[in-house]
Design a protein around this motif. Structure first.
Motif, PDB file in Angstrom:
ATOM      1  N   VAL A   1       0.876  -1.367  -0.079  1.00  0.00           N
ATOM      2  CA  VAL A   1      -0.026   0.014   0.214  1.00  0.00           C
ATOM      3  C   VAL A   1       0.830   1.370   0.108  1.00  0.00           C
ATOM      4  CG1 VAL A   1      -1.763   1.186   1.106  1.00  0.00           C
ATOM      5  CG2 VAL A   1      -1.600  -1.382   1.372  1.00  0.00           C
ATOM      6  N   SER A   2       0.646   2.330  -0.948  1.00  0.00           N
ATOM      7  CA  SER A   2       1.414   3.472  -0.942  1.00  0.00           C
ATOM      8  C   SER A   2       0.365   4.569  -1.325  1.00  0.00           C
ATOM      9  CB  SER A   2       2.666   3.361  -1.928  1.00  0.00           C
ATOM     10  OG  SER A   2       2.145   3.235  -3.143  1.00  0.00           O
ATOM     11  N   HIS A   3       0.553   5.736  -1.208  1.00  0.00           N
ATOM     12  CA  HIS A   3      -0.221   6.776  -1.491  1.00  0.00           C
ATOM     13  C   HIS A   3       0.559   8.188  -1.678  1.00  0.00           C
ATOM     14  CE1 HIS A   3       0.336   8.340   2.716  1.00  0.00           C
ATOM     15  NE2 HIS A   3      -0.182   9.113   1.986  1.00  0.00           N
ATOM     16  N   MET A   4       0.094   9.101  -2.501  1.00  0.00           N
ATOM     17  CA  MET A   4       0.616  10.343  -3.037  1.00  0.00           C
ATOM     18  C   MET A   4      -0.422  11.538  -3.071  1.00  0.00           C
ATOM     19  SD  MET A   4       3.319  11.053  -6.147  1.00  0.00           S
ATOM     20  CE  MET A   4       2.267  10.782  -7.494  1.00  0.00           C
ATOM     21  N   TRP A   5      -0.038  12.538  -2.843  1.00  0.00           N
ATOM     22  CA  TRP A   5      -1.116  13.470  -2.817  1.00  0.00           C
ATOM     23  C   TRP A   5      -0.573  14.454  -4.153  1.00  0.00           C
ATOM     24  CZ3 TRP A   5      -5.449  13.737  -0.301  1.00  0.00           C
ATOM     25  CH2 TRP A   5      -5.649  13.116   1.118  1.00  0.00           C
ATOM     26  N   ILE A   6      -1.597  14.836  -4.742  1.00  0.00           N
ATOM     27  CA  ILE A   6      -1.193  15.509  -6.045  1.00  0.00           C
ATOM     28  C   ILE A   6      -2.037  16.854  -5.998  1.00  0.00           C
ATOM     29  CG2 ILE A   6      -1.553  15.321  -8.835  1.00  0.00           C
ATOM     30  CD1 ILE A   6      -1.461  12.395  -8.265  1.00  0.00           C
ATOM     31  N   ASP A   7      -1.441  18.024  -6.270  1.00  0.00           N
ATOM     32  CA  ASP A   7      -2.009  19.213  -6.631  1.00  0.00           C
ATOM     33  C   ASP A   7      -2.110  19.345  -7.797  1.00  0.00           C
ATOM     34  OD1 ASP A   7      -2.190  20.608  -3.793  1.00  0.00           O
ATOM     35  OD2 ASP A   7       0.065  20.262  -3.788  1.00  0.00           O
ATOM     36  N   TYR A   8      -3.561  19.739  -8.462  1.00  0.00           N
ATOM     37  CA  TYR A   8      -3.854  20.109  -9.620  1.00  0.00           C
ATOM     38  C   TYR A   8      -4.734  21.267  -9.865  1.00  0.00           C
ATOM     39  CZ  TYR A   8      -8.132  17.694  -8.992  1.00  0.00           C
ATOM     40  OH  TYR A   8      -9.508  17.077  -8.441  1.00  0.00           O
ATOM     41  N   ASP A   9      -4.806  21.953 -11.006  1.00  0.00           N
ATOM     42  CA  ASP A   9      -5.690  23.040 -11.007  1.00  0.00           C
ATOM     43  C   ASP A   9      -7.198  22.706 -11.832  1.00  0.00           C
ATOM     44  OD1 ASP A   9      -4.309  25.038  -9.848  1.00  0.00           O
ATOM     45  OD2 ASP A   9      -2.974  25.212 -11.465  1.00  0.00           O
ATOM     46  N   GLY A  10      -6.892  22.136 -13.052  1.00  0.00           N
ATOM     47  CA  GLY A  10      -7.958  21.944 -14.082  1.00  0.00           C
ATOM     48  C   GLY A  10      -8.595  20.464 -13.958  1.00  0.00           C
ATOM     49  N   ASP A  11      -9.873  20.318 -14.288  1.00  0.00           N
ATOM     50  CA  ASP A  11     -10.644  19.109 -14.103  1.00  0.00           C
ATOM     51  C   ASP A  11      -9.818  18.091 -15.213  1.00  0.00           C
ATOM     52  OD1 ASP A  11     -12.324  19.803 -12.299  1.00  0.00           O
ATOM     53  OD2 ASP A  11     -13.951  20.397 -13.660  1.00  0.00           O
ATOM     54  N   ASN A  12      -9.161  18.659 -16.284  1.00  0.00           N
ATOM     55  CA  ASN A  12      -8.704  17.749 -17.377  1.00  0.00           C
ATOM     56  C   ASN A  12      -7.389  17.835 -17.337  1.00  0.00           C
ATOM     57  OD1 ASN A  12     -11.048  17.900 -19.007  1.00  0.00           O
ATOM     58  ND2 ASN A  12     -10.840  19.467 -19.769  1.00  0.00           N
ATOM     59  N   ASP A  13      -6.754  18.126 -16.155  1.00  0.00           N
ATOM     60  CA  ASP A  13      -5.328  17.691 -15.657  1.00  0.00           C
ATOM     61  C   ASP A  13      -5.041  16.250 -15.717  1.00  0.00           C
ATOM     62  OD1 ASP A  13      -4.976  20.559 -15.643  1.00  0.00           O
ATOM     63  OD2 ASP A  13      -4.170  20.567 -13.698  1.00  0.00           O
ATOM     64  N   GLU A  14      -3.684  15.869 -16.148  1.00  0.00           N
ATOM     65  CA  GLU A  14      -3.287  14.451 -16.244  1.00  0.00           C
ATOM     66  C   GLU A  14      -2.909  14.224 -14.600  1.00  0.00           C
ATOM     67  OE1 GLU A  14      -3.005  12.133 -18.497  1.00  0.00           O
ATOM     68  OE2 GLU A  14      -3.712  13.466 -20.152  1.00  0.00           O
ATOM     69  N   LEU A  15      -3.318  13.319 -14.184  1.00  0.00           N
ATOM     70  CA  LEU A  15      -3.102  13.056 -12.716  1.00  0.00           C
ATOM     71  C   LEU A  15      -2.411  11.556 -12.351  1.00  0.00           C
ATOM     72  CD1 LEU A  15      -6.912  13.711 -10.914  1.00  0.00           C
ATOM     73  CD2 LEU A  15      -4.772  15.232 -11.261  1.00  0.00           C
ATOM     74  N   CYS A  16      -2.282  10.820 -13.604  1.00  0.00           N
ATOM     75  CA  CYS A  16      -1.255   9.664 -13.574  1.00  0.00           C
ATOM     76  C   CYS A  16      -0.743   9.319 -14.900  1.00  0.00           C
ATOM     77  CB  CYS A  16      -2.185   8.423 -13.037  1.00  0.00           C
ATOM     78  SG  CYS A  16      -3.221   7.887 -13.839  1.00  0.00           S
ATOM     79  N   VAL A  17       0.400   8.571 -15.020  1.00  0.00           N
ATOM     80  CA  VAL A  17       0.905   8.016 -16.021  1.00  0.00           C
ATOM     81  C   VAL A  17       0.162   6.733 -16.381  1.00  0.00           C
ATOM     82  CG1 VAL A  17       2.986   7.607 -17.336  1.00  0.00           C
ATOM     83  CG2 VAL A  17       2.946   9.495 -15.799  1.00  0.00           C
ATOM     84  N   THR A  18      -0.234   6.581 -17.477  1.00  0.00           N
ATOM     85  CA  THR A  18      -0.934   5.321 -17.936  1.00  0.00           C
ATOM     86  C   THR A  18       0.102   4.333 -18.330  1.00  0.00           C
ATOM     87  OG1 THR A  18      -1.243   6.003 -20.265  1.00  0.00           O
ATOM     88  CG2 THR A  18      -3.090   6.125 -18.670  1.00  0.00           C
ATOM     89  N   ASP A  19      -0.041   3.194 -18.633  1.00  0.00           N
ATOM     90  CA  ASP A  19       0.968   2.085 -19.118  1.00  0.00           C
ATOM     91  C   ASP A  19       1.280   2.451 -20.559  1.00  0.00           C
ATOM     92  OD1 ASP A  19       0.969   0.599 -16.857  1.00  0.00           O
ATOM     93  OD2 ASP A  19      -0.427  -0.771 -17.605  1.00  0.00           O
ATOM     94  N   TYR A  20       0.496   3.089 -21.309  1.00  0.00           N
ATOM     95  CA  TYR A  20       0.662   3.637 -22.558  1.00  0.00           C
ATOM     96  C   TYR A  20       1.546   4.798 -22.507  1.00  0.00           C
ATOM     97  CZ  TYR A  20      -0.040   5.375 -27.363  1.00  0.00           C
ATOM     98  OH  TYR A  20       0.293   5.925 -28.675  1.00  0.00           O
ATOM     99  N   ASP A  21       1.442   5.585 -21.900  1.00  0.00           N
ATOM    100  CA  ASP A  21       2.114   6.883 -21.718  1.00  0.00           C
ATOM    101  C   ASP A  21       3.611   6.184 -21.165  1.00  0.00           C
ATOM    102  OD1 ASP A  21       0.137   8.654 -22.124  1.00  0.00           O
ATOM    103  OD2 ASP A  21      -0.336   8.932 -19.752  1.00  0.00           O
ATOM    104  N   LYS A  22       3.686   5.372 -20.394  1.00  0.00           N
ATOM    105  CA  LYS A  22       5.144   4.929 -20.211  1.00  0.00           C
ATOM    106  C   LYS A  22       5.775   4.254 -21.444  1.00  0.00           C
ATOM    107  CE  LYS A  22       4.091   4.052 -15.057  1.00  0.00           C
ATOM    108  NZ  LYS A  22       4.043   2.954 -14.245  1.00  0.00           N
ATOM    109  N   LEU A  23       4.871   3.496 -22.174  1.00  0.00           N
ATOM    110  CA  LEU A  23       5.626   2.954 -23.379  1.00  0.00           C
ATOM    111  C   LEU A  23       6.016   4.031 -24.241  1.00  0.00           C
ATOM    112  CD1 LEU A  23       3.062   0.141 -24.014  1.00  0.00           C
ATOM    113  CD2 LEU A  23       5.320  -0.030 -23.186  1.00  0.00           C
ATOM    114  N   GLN A  24       5.340   5.029 -24.233  1.00  0.00           N
ATOM    115  CA  GLN A  24       5.731   6.271 -25.029  1.00  0.00           C
ATOM    116  C   GLN A  24       6.914   7.126 -24.473  1.00  0.00           C
ATOM    117  OE1 GLN A  24       4.491   6.702 -28.223  1.00  0.00           O
ATOM    118  NE2 GLN A  24       3.334   4.711 -27.678  1.00  0.00           N
ATOM    119  N   GLY A  25       7.400   6.827 -23.407  1.00  0.00           N
ATOM    120  CA  GLY A  25       8.453   7.415 -22.851  1.00  0.00           C
ATOM    121  C   GLY A  25       8.254   8.560 -21.852  1.00  0.00           C
TER     122      GLY A  25
END
Length: 100
Positions: free
Chosen positions: A29-53
């Motif tokens: 179990v782990s957690h992380m708090w993320i500050d963001y501004d907009g409803d469309n902000d990226e909050l995590c990196v998907t597996d596809y994003d990781k494959l794209q570098g």
């Protein structure tokens, strides 16, 4: 023995399967708090994003909103939604779900 009365000699009425644990503890179990501004902000990196570098998304210094990102492992036949309901003390009954 009451269980013997439930057995049948006809296999077509028998159901194969196993029993689930009543309660399990999540692992890793782990957690992380993320500050963001907009409803469309990226909050995590998907597996596809990781494959794209893509690299991990870093939290902004001061956002107008705060998100909680959690990571955990559960054994098979366990439900993450039930784990999250237990953490947030949400009721799981159908009646409660209809009322909201």
């Amino acid at each position: 023995n009451a269980w013997k009365n439930l057995s049948t000699k006809r296999n077509k009425y028998s159901l194969p399967g196993g029993y689930r644990s009543i309660m399990v503890l999540p692992q890793d179990v782990s957690h992380m708090w993320i500050d963001y501004d907009g409803d469309n902000d990226e909050l995590c990196v998907t597996d596809y994003d990781k494959l794209q570098g893509a690299k991990d998304i870093s939290s902004k210094q001061k956002g107008s909103s705060l998100a909680l990102q959690m990571s955990f492992n559960l054994p098979s036949s366990s439900y993450a939604t039930m784990f999250l309901r237990e953490l947030t003390f949400e009721a799981a009954s159908r009646l409660h779900q209809k009322l909201e």
